[in-house]
Motif scaffolding. Sequence first.
Motif, PDB file in Angstrom:
ATOM      1  N   GLY A 179     -15.796   9.936 -61.145  1.00  0.00           N
ATOM      2  CA  GLY A 179     -14.427   9.803 -61.643  1.00  0.00           C
ATOM      3  C   GLY A 179     -14.227  10.441 -63.001  1.00  0.00           C
ATOM      4  N   ILE A 180     -15.184  10.263 -63.901  1.00  0.00           N
ATOM      5  CA  ILE A 180     -15.081  10.861 -65.234  1.00  0.00           C
ATOM      6  C   ILE A 180     -15.138  12.388 -65.144  1.00  0.00           C
ATOM      7  N   VAL A 181     -16.014  12.912 -64.292  1.00  0.00           N
ATOM      8  CA  VAL A 181     -16.078  14.365 -64.105  1.00  0.00           C
ATOM      9  C   VAL A 181     -14.754  14.872 -63.519  1.00  0.00           C
ATOM     10  N   GLY A 182     -14.207  14.135 -62.551  1.00  0.00           N
ATOM     11  CA  GLY A 182     -12.921  14.514 -61.976  1.00  0.00           C
ATOM     12  C   GLY A 182     -11.795  14.469 -62.994  1.00  0.00           C
ATOM     13  N   LEU A 183     -11.805  13.461 -63.860  1.00  0.00           N
ATOM     14  CA  LEU A 183     -10.788  13.361 -64.909  1.00  0.00           C
ATOM     15  C   LEU A 183     -10.902  14.530 -65.883  1.00  0.00           C
ATOM     16  N   THR A 184     -12.117  14.874 -66.248  1.00  0.00           N
ATOM     17  CA  THR A 184     -12.329  15.996 -67.160  1.00  0.00           C
ATOM     18  C   THR A 184     -11.873  17.312 -66.533  1.00  0.00           C
ATOM     19  N   LEU A 185     -12.222  17.520 -65.270  1.00  0.00           N
ATOM     20  CA  LEU A 185     -11.777  18.738 -64.580  1.00  0.00           C
ATOM     21  C   LEU A 185     -10.257  18.815 -64.502  1.00  0.00           C
ATOM     22  N   LYS A 220     -20.358   2.082 -47.873  1.00  0.00           N
ATOM     23  CA  LYS A 220     -20.419   2.693 -49.199  1.00  0.00           C
ATOM     24  C   LYS A 220     -20.754   4.175 -49.162  1.00  0.00           C
ATOM     25  N   LYS A 221     -21.573   4.582 -48.208  1.00  0.00           N
ATOM     26  CA  LYS A 221     -21.926   6.002 -48.119  1.00  0.00           C
ATOM     27  C   LYS A 221     -20.690   6.836 -47.795  1.00  0.00           C
ATOM     28  N   THR A 222     -19.903   6.393 -46.835  1.00  0.00           N
ATOM     29  CA  THR A 222     -18.673   7.091 -46.485  1.00  0.00           C
ATOM     30  C   THR A 222     -17.674   7.029 -47.629  1.00  0.00           C
ATOM     31  N   GLY A 223     -17.621   5.893 -48.330  1.00  0.00           N
ATOM     32  CA  GLY A 223     -16.752   5.787 -49.498  1.00  0.00           C
ATOM     33  C   GLY A 223     -17.126   6.775 -50.578  1.00  0.00           C
ATOM     34  N   SER A 224     -18.420   6.956 -50.794  1.00  0.00           N
ATOM     35  CA  SER A 224     -18.877   7.924 -51.795  1.00  0.00           C
ATOM     36  C   SER A 224     -18.534   9.344 -51.383  1.00  0.00           C
ATOM     37  N   ILE A 225     -18.713   9.658 -50.112  1.00  0.00           N
ATOM     38  CA  ILE A 225     -18.386  11.002 -49.618  1.00  0.00           C
ATOM     39  C   ILE A 225     -16.882  11.263 -49.735  1.00  0.00           C
ATOM     40  N   ALA A 226     -16.069  10.279 -49.371  1.00  0.00           N
ATOM     41  CA  ALA A 226     -14.617  10.437 -49.488  1.00  0.00           C
ATOM     42  C   ALA A 226     -14.204  10.622 -50.944  1.00  0.00           C
ATOM     43  N   CYS A 227     -14.858   9.879 -51.829  1.00  0.00           N
ATOM     44  CA  CYS A 227     -14.578   9.988 -53.263  1.00  0.00           C
ATOM     45  C   CYS A 227     -14.939  11.374 -53.792  1.00  0.00           C
ATOM     46  N   ILE A 228     -16.078  11.890 -53.378  1.00  0.00           N
ATOM     47  CA  ILE A 228     -16.512  13.223 -53.816  1.00  0.00           C
ATOM     48  C   ILE A 228     -15.577  14.299 -53.274  1.00  0.00           C
ATOM     49  N   ILE A 229     -15.192  14.188 -52.010  1.00  0.00           N
ATOM     50  CA  ILE A 229     -14.281  15.181 -51.423  1.00  0.00           C
ATOM     51  C   ILE A 229     -12.941  15.162 -52.135  1.00  0.00           C
ATOM     52  N   TYR A 230     -12.394  13.971 -52.390  1.00  0.00           N
ATOM     53  CA  TYR A 230     -11.104  13.890 -53.080  1.00  0.00           C
ATOM     54  C   TYR A 230     -11.207  14.406 -54.513  1.00  0.00           C
ATOM     55  N   THR A 231     -12.316  14.132 -55.171  1.00  0.00           N
ATOM     56  CA  THR A 231     -12.460  14.523 -56.568  1.00  0.00           C
ATOM     57  C   THR A 231     -12.599  16.029 -56.734  1.00  0.00           C
ATOM     58  N   PHE A 232     -13.320  16.697 -55.827  1.00  0.00           N
ATOM     59  CA  PHE A 232     -13.651  18.101 -56.026  1.00  0.00           C
ATOM     60  C   PHE A 232     -12.970  19.064 -55.062  1.00  0.00           C
ATOM     61  N   ALA A 233     -12.093  18.592 -54.193  1.00  0.00           N
ATOM     62  CA  ALA A 233     -11.371  19.502 -53.300  1.00  0.00           C
ATOM     63  C   ALA A 233     -10.433  20.380 -54.135  1.00  0.00           C
ATOM     64  N   PRO A 234     -10.524  21.697 -53.978  1.00  0.00           N
ATOM     65  CA  PRO A 234      -9.746  22.591 -54.852  1.00  0.00           C
ATOM     66  C   PRO A 234      -8.232  22.369 -54.779  1.00  0.00           C
TER      67      PRO A 234
END
Length: 190
Positions: free
Chosen positions: A35-41, A125-139
């Motif tokens: 989340g912090i990396v996503g906020l910074t980006l 939790k694994k799927t939650g983490s993957i969904a979080c990563i996809i939402y955070t870094f999807a261009p």
Amino acid sequence: MITIRVRCPMGQSCRFREDLFTKRWNSSFIIFIIGIVGLTLRFCLGTLLPTIWDVGHYLYWGKFVLDGKMPCRDFFARHPLYIYLMALSMKFFGYDIFPAIMVSVISSFFTIFILYKISSVLYGKKTGSIACIIYTFAPTILTYSTVPDEKSITLLLVSIAIAIIIQALRTQNSRFFLLFGVILGFSIYV
């Protein structure tokens, strides 16, 4: 597995084995770092990318609210809740493009955690983490969450409403159903 060696009080060497992803705080910490990396980006992209022409309208309407005028009564406005959030941001950070971007970026930042909560409750939790990563870094999402408009707040409120309806269906508590309706209504009013 990680093996950690520590000195026991009696002078012997004790071994502890720990899996990094079994502890609850580790997964929460990883999601927090994402989340912090996503906020910074989002802040970096928000200051680097060109803005849309609606920003001037939103800043102007936010200034009207700070001057004591009310949207839809004293002046025409499309999205009253967003304008009030814009005025609040302008009150703290001044009349600039940064407060306009900040409202969208902060709401997109909180959507990361709500999306993780929804996905982890429904699928683990694994799927939650993957969904979080996809939402955070999807261009596309990363770029669009820096655009100053009401859609990021709408997405946040709809995500909160979905999390609440999931909780309502699991607990059968009527208060959650009422809260779901109120938040979904606010998301339409944005």
